[in-house]
Design an enzyme around this catalytic site. Sequence first.
Site, PDB file in Angstrom:
ATOM      1  N   GLU A   1      44.604  39.040  44.279  1.00 52.20           N
ATOM      2  CA  GLU A   1      43.655  39.955  44.903  1.00 52.20           C
ATOM      3  C   GLU A   1      44.337  40.699  46.055  1.00 52.20           C
ATOM      4  OE1 GLU A   1      40.234  37.418  45.983  1.00 52.20           O
ATOM      5  OE2 GLU A   1      41.085  36.010  44.568  1.00 52.20           O
TER       6      GLU A   1
ATOM      7  N   ASP B   1      44.820  29.108  47.055  1.00 50.12           N
ATOM      8  CA  ASP B   1      43.662  29.982  47.291  1.00 50.12           C
ATOM      9  C   ASP B   1      43.928  30.702  48.616  1.00 50.12           C
ATOM     10  OD1 ASP B   1      41.255  31.226  47.194  1.00 50.12           O
ATOM     11  OD2 ASP B   1      40.031  29.408  47.085  1.00 50.12           O
TER      12      ASP B   1
ATOM     13  N   TYR C   1      41.061  37.771  36.691  1.00 47.64           N
ATOM     14  CA  TYR C   1      41.792  36.531  36.440  1.00 47.64           C
ATOM     15  C   TYR C   1      42.744  36.809  35.281  1.00 47.64           C
ATOM     16  CZ  TYR C   1      38.095  33.842  38.921  1.00 47.64           C
ATOM     17  OH  TYR C   1      37.205  33.341  39.839  1.00 47.64           O
TER      18      TYR C   1
ATOM     19  N   HIS D   1      32.851  37.414  49.500  1.00 50.92           N
ATOM     20  CA  HIS D   1      32.954  38.492  48.502  1.00 50.92           C
ATOM     21  C   HIS D   1      31.750  39.445  48.481  1.00 50.92           C
ATOM     22  CE1 HIS D   1      36.639  36.862  47.135  1.00 50.92           C
ATOM     23  NE2 HIS D   1      36.227  36.074  46.176  1.00 50.92           N
TER      24      HIS D   1
ATOM     25  N   HIS E   1      38.916  41.521  41.254  1.00 45.65           N
ATOM     26  CA  HIS E   1      39.021  40.065  41.131  1.00 45.65           C
ATOM     27  C   HIS E   1      39.361  39.619  39.701  1.00 45.65           C
ATOM     28  CE1 HIS E   1      38.090  35.859  42.030  1.00 45.65           C
ATOM     29  NE2 HIS E   1      37.913  36.184  43.284  1.00 45.65           N
TER      30      HIS E   1
HETATM   31  C1  FUC Z   1      38.527  33.516  45.097  1.00 47.37           C
HETATM   32  C2  FUC Z   1      38.647  32.409  46.080  1.00 47.37           C
HETATM   33  C3  FUC Z   1      37.490  31.608  46.301  1.00 47.37           C
HETATM   34  C4  FUC Z   1      36.425  31.547  45.260  1.00 47.37           C
HETATM   35  C5  FUC Z   1      36.334  32.760  44.380  1.00 47.37           C
HETATM   36  C6  FUC Z   1      35.606  32.638  43.116  1.00 47.37           C
HETATM   37  O1  FUC Z   1      38.822  34.750  45.628  1.00 47.37           O
HETATM   38  O2  FUC Z   1      39.210  32.787  47.298  1.00 47.37           O
HETATM   39  O3  FUC Z   1      37.786  30.374  46.820  1.00 47.37           O
HETATM   40  O4  FUC Z   1      36.415  30.373  44.573  1.00 47.37           O
HETATM   41  O5  FUC Z   1      37.408  33.569  44.300  1.00 47.37           O
END
Ligand code: FUC
Length: 349
Positions: A313, A252, A181, A105, A179
């Site tokens: 993502e 994942d 959640y 990342h 990213h």
């Molecule tokens: C995601 C995952 C990873 C990681 C991260 C915080 O994109 O692909 O494994 O733990 O985020």
Amino acid sequence: MQVTEAWLEELDGKRIIEHKIVTDAGMEVTTLNYGCTITSIFVPDRHGKSENVVLGFDTVAEYEKHSPYFGSVVGRHAGRIKDGLLTIDGETYKLAQNNLGNHLHGGIKGLDKVVWDVSVTEEDGSISIRYSHVSDHLNEGYPGTVELLVIYTVTNNNEIILTLEGESDRRTVLNLTNHTYFNLSGGLKRSIESHRLTLKSDQFLELDENLIPTGHAMDVEGTVFDFRNGRVIQEGITSEHPQNVLAGNGYDHPFLLGASDGVDIVLEDDESGRRLSIETNQPSVVLYTGNALGDDFSIRGRQSGEYLGLCLETQGIPDAINHPQFPTTLVEKGERYKSVTKWRFSTTE
Ligand code: FUC
């Protein structure tokens, strides 16, 4: 629609600024120029009750201390790059190794930890927050000075359009994503285990033990990776499929997306009736079900823990530089990189 601005503390000599957009349709989106972070998204459930549907903190200090990329832009290259080695035109660049000897990342101080410049534009029926930043040549090891632009456009139709752009002064790789959640239960009432996901994808990428693509695209047919007709996330968490187990009991994985014009991804929470529909111009989506989310901190008063949030993502292929059979993440000098993803929130009956 309206937008308000709040000035927070300084970091790296730059002011951290928060923006809050409220739409006529009852959606409220809050962002920071620290990492282009989306800190909250309030949307109504099927009874009209508006609650937050993403993981985020109330203070910048918590982002610095705990955040596993909550709501931020990651890059310059999302996902893992094996051994942190990037070879372009015979020259090998050593990227920051921040994940078991591999690059993840964007490195130690990736784009999620940068304070970006910010401006706001208002159009008819939408408001856009525009973040810009110049990433210097060899920053985190990457070649090229890259001018980056991230635009979040919030519309009166309960949409957020994420536009991620970049232009380099030499050949390099670029693969940005957001990213966030998600947890559609609202206010983190439940985990994401009962969320239902529909994904127009025939293949996912097999991972090695360090969660790096092996180069094999696997057919989803007959497995818990088949989301084409919808599937509850729980099935992958309890699955004995070696790929679910290896990922820490869950998902994942990058899923390959076709060249469909319409909605590629739908996430639903039956109990609240909230639905998120996603369209993207990107070749893949990494589905991460929060398998490794730590439980040693709290998120707005709720203890964190595994499966509390789920990431979708949309991006290029992780480690693409080592897998020429997949779409490339290389960009030429002067070429405009542009990733566009649209999130639309609605409710079911
Ligand atoms: C995601 C995952 C990873 C990681 C991260 C915080 O994109 O692909 O494994 O733990 O985020």
